[in-house]
Design an enzyme around this catalytic site. Sequence first.
Site, mmCIF file in Angstrom:
data_model
loop_
_atom_site.group_PDB
_atom_site.id
_atom_site.type_symbol
_atom_site.label_atom_id
_atom_site.label_comp_id
_atom_site.label_asym_id
_atom_site.label_seq_id
_atom_site.Cartn_x
_atom_site.Cartn_y
_atom_site.Cartn_z
ATOM 1 N N HIS A 10 29.405 154.278 31.180
ATOM 2 C CA HIS A 10 28.277 153.341 31.093
ATOM 3 C C HIS A 10 28.783 151.909 31.173
ATOM 4 O O HIS A 10 29.959 151.643 30.942
ATOM 5 C CB HIS A 10 27.574 153.470 29.736
ATOM 6 C CG HIS A 10 27.022 154.810 29.440
ATOM 7 N ND1 HIS A 10 25.710 155.115 29.647
ATOM 8 C CD2 HIS A 10 27.601 155.929 28.934
ATOM 9 C CE1 HIS A 10 25.497 156.365 29.277
ATOM 10 N NE2 HIS A 10 26.629 156.885 28.843
ATOM 11 N N TYR A 39 27.447 155.151 21.905
ATOM 12 C CA TYR A 39 28.657 155.410 22.673
ATOM 13 C C TYR A 39 29.815 155.783 21.751
ATOM 14 O O TYR A 39 29.889 155.331 20.616
ATOM 15 C CB TYR A 39 29.078 154.165 23.466
ATOM 16 C CG TYR A 39 28.002 153.584 24.340
ATOM 17 C CD1 TYR A 39 27.452 154.321 25.387
ATOM 18 C CD2 TYR A 39 27.527 152.300 24.115
ATOM 19 C CE1 TYR A 39 26.455 153.782 26.197
ATOM 20 C CE2 TYR A 39 26.533 151.755 24.915
ATOM 21 C CZ TYR A 39 26.004 152.497 25.952
ATOM 22 O OH TYR A 39 25.017 151.962 26.746
ATOM 23 N N HIS A 116 26.448 157.140 34.287
ATOM 24 C CA HIS A 116 25.093 157.302 33.766
ATOM 25 C C HIS A 116 24.085 157.397 34.906
ATOM 26 O O HIS A 116 23.118 158.151 34.845
ATOM 27 C CB HIS A 116 24.771 156.138 32.830
ATOM 28 C CG HIS A 116 23.496 156.299 32.060
ATOM 29 N ND1 HIS A 116 22.911 155.241 31.437
ATOM 30 C CD2 HIS A 116 22.704 157.367 31.806
ATOM 31 C CE1 HIS A 116 21.797 155.656 30.834
ATOM 32 N NE2 HIS A 116 21.657 156.933 31.042
ATOM 33 N N LYS A 122 19.096 154.536 37.118
ATOM 34 C CA LYS A 122 19.650 153.260 36.680
ATOM 35 C C LYS A 122 20.870 152.948 37.535
ATOM 36 O O LYS A 122 21.456 153.843 38.136
ATOM 37 C CB LYS A 122 20.111 153.336 35.219
ATOM 38 C CG LYS A 122 19.017 153.689 34.242
ATOM 39 C CD LYS A 122 19.581 153.833 32.841
ATOM 40 C CE LYS A 122 18.466 154.145 31.885
ATOM 41 N NZ LYS A 122 18.458 153.319 30.720
ATOM 42 N N CYS A 124 23.554 151.761 36.113
ATOM 43 C CA CYS A 124 24.637 151.935 35.143
ATOM 44 C C CYS A 124 25.605 153.035 35.586
ATOM 45 O O CYS A 124 25.155 154.132 35.893
ATOM 46 C CB CYS A 124 24.012 152.276 33.786
ATOM 47 S SG CYS A 124 25.178 152.568 32.462
#
Length: 136
Positions: A10, A39, A116, A122, A124
Amino acid sequence: MRKITEIIVHCSATPEGRPFTVSDIDQWHRSRGFAQIGYHYVVYFDGTIHQGRPVEIAGAHCKGHNANSIGVCYIGGCTADNKRPKDTRTPEQKLALLELLKHLKQQYPSAIIRGHRDYAPKACPSFDASKEYVDI
């Protein structure tokens, strides 16, 4: 111990060049109702690796994949104006991420490394982690 099948990379989705910490992310995640930072590891600009949530506890970083994954986040991921995704990793972050992922793969050899963005609509982590780390 949890069975780890995925290592998910991420970004913090924060502006390029603005330092944030595990404590900052922990506060953001708690404000969203998490018990603690989602995380397991966070990589700062200088390449230092900081512990987030203990690996023994399922993360809160990728819906539907938390039970069997480890979440690794680097600080950055957006342009300085915070309007667009951008791979903002410093050379130190790139090296630290690579070394951390190699270490995690040694511990969990059957785990796959993904970004991710492979699981959610996304950008990410603002680069293609699956492609970059395919040889680990």
